[in-house]
Design an enzyme around this catalytic site. Structure first.
Site, short mmCIF file in Angstrom:
data_model
loop_
_atom_site.label_atom_id
_atom_site.label_comp_id
_atom_site.label_asym_id
_atom_site.label_seq_id
_atom_site.Cartn_x
_atom_site.Cartn_y
_atom_site.Cartn_z
N ASP A 1 -1.24 -18.86 13.89
CA ASP A 1 -0.04 -19.22 14.63
C ASP A 1 -0.15 -18.75 16.07
O ASP A 1 -0.22 -17.55 16.34
CB ASP A 1 1.18 -18.60 13.95
CG ASP A 1 2.48 -19.19 14.43
OD1 ASP A 1 2.83 -18.97 15.60
OD2 ASP A 1 3.14 -19.88 13.64
N HIS B 1 0.87 -1.19 0.00
CA HIS B 1 0.00 0.00 0.00
C HIS B 1 0.89 1.22 0.00
O HIS B 1 2.08 1.15 0.29
CB HIS B 1 -0.95 0.03 1.20
CG HIS B 1 -0.24 0.06 2.53
ND1 HIS B 1 0.47 1.15 2.98
CD2 HIS B 1 -0.13 -0.87 3.51
CE1 HIS B 1 0.98 0.89 4.17
NE2 HIS B 1 0.63 -0.35 4.51
N SER C 1 3.25 -4.55 7.48
CA SER C 1 2.81 -4.37 6.10
C SER C 1 3.95 -4.72 5.16
O SER C 1 5.08 -4.31 5.35
CB SER C 1 2.39 -2.93 5.84
OG SER C 1 1.20 -2.63 6.48
#
Length: 328
Positions: A276, A156, A291
């Site tokens: 997890d 992004h 990110s």
């Protein structure tokens, strides 16, 4: 992303979770693409092409009277280019109350506005607005292209933390980074990776768009080569993400791809859920700074982590690697 001293200064964490990945497209005889796998943290500094208006003060301030708005990009004053906050402030302070002609980019359109600075209580000339010319933070690399020395990251764009505006890039730098600790996410509270980055510049940012940040790099310690998946190979089911949440320890964590929507053009091509238990116990799920973390499935790179669901931090969006590669 200018150099910072290696003094373990806690870096500013971007509001949007960051992670670097880059376009490594090595055409093979069978037309497959391979890249060097990311998953490592980096520090960044990005400088804007002009200055962004992030706040306009009061109902009768010079900026308000001049019809200057939040998200306006001021590029020139009296015909002279503006490349930093300091330059614009200097024009305002030295105006002596005379008119200043501002060249502004608003919603892709160039417009001109005239502003008349006034004196504040300290007898200094002011314009009644807050401006920004840069940002800094920590993210994760998605991939490197060894042959072209390019990289891609985040999945992004880097946006202004106050206005949400995609920051127009003048130039930027990336540096190696170390994760020192993290703030755990919980429902309604976004967690984040905290760390510091070195003075050593390891690359430059050349593109900031809705699909990630891209640029060139000088060196990387990464050596793992991985094949890039085609869109039709991305399936709902088990997968993993590669991320660094402690110091320089890059680890693989289990996730599940719960939805695939390749045709979405906003980068939200899949929804992932962290399964997890170790990662859930430590960070609560996906946090700022992750990110760009590579998403792996069936031995291939399928995409990168982009955003977290604020009310369900174990879930988040991912972008397909094809979208990152085709929009650099």
């Amino acid at each position: 992303m200018h150099a910072l001293k290696k003094s373990k200064t806690v870096a500013i964490i971007l509001v949007l979770i960051l992670t670097l990945g880059f376009i490594n497209v090595n055409a093979q005889n069978n037309d497959t693409k391979k890249v060097i796998l990311g998953g490592t943290p980096f520090g960044l500094k990005l400088f804007t092409n002009g200055v962004i208006v992030i706040e306009v003060n009061g109902d009768n301030s010079p900026a308000k009277n001049a019809d200057i708005k939040v998200n306006d990009l001021i590029t020139k004053v009296n015909g002279q280019e503006i490349t930093s906050n300091e330059i614009l402030k200097s024009y305002i302070e030295n105006s002596k109350g005379e008119e200043l002609n501002l060249q502004i980019l608003r919603n892709g359109m160039e417009i001109s506005k005239t502003i008349i600075p006034v004196k504040d209580e300290n007898n200094n000339y002011v314009a009644g607005m807050w401006i920004r010319d840069s940002t800094a933070g920590i993210g994760t690399v998605t991939y490197f292209d060894y042959d072209t020395k390019t990289f891609g990251a985040l999945g992004h764009g880097i946006c202004d933390k106050d206005t949400g505006m995609l920051m127009p890039l003048r130039n930027g730098e990336i540096m190696s980074a170390t994760i020192s600790n993290y703030n755990k996410a919980q429902e309604g509270v976004i967690g984040g990776l905290n760390g510091y980055f070195d003075s050593e510049i390891i690359g430059s940012i050349t593109v900031n768009n809705g699909y990630g940040i891209y640029g060139t790099y000088e060196h990387t310690d990464n050596t793992t080569v991985i094949e890039v998946a085609n869109d039709d190979e991305i399936k709902e089911g088990k997968a993993t993400i590669l991320s660094t949440i402690e110091e320089n320890k890059t680890e693989e964590f289990d996730v599940e791809i719960t939805k695939v929507a390749i045709n979405e053009n906003n980068g939200q091509n899949m929804i992932i859920k962290v399964t997890d238990q170790e990662l859930l116990n430590k960070t609560g799920g996906i946090v700022q700074g992750m990110s760009g973390s590579p998403i792996l499935q069936n031995g291939k790179l399928v995409g990168a982590v982009t955003h977290v669901f604020i009310n369900s931090p174990e879930k988040g969006y991912g972008i397909a690697i094809s979208n990152m590669l085709s929009n650099c």
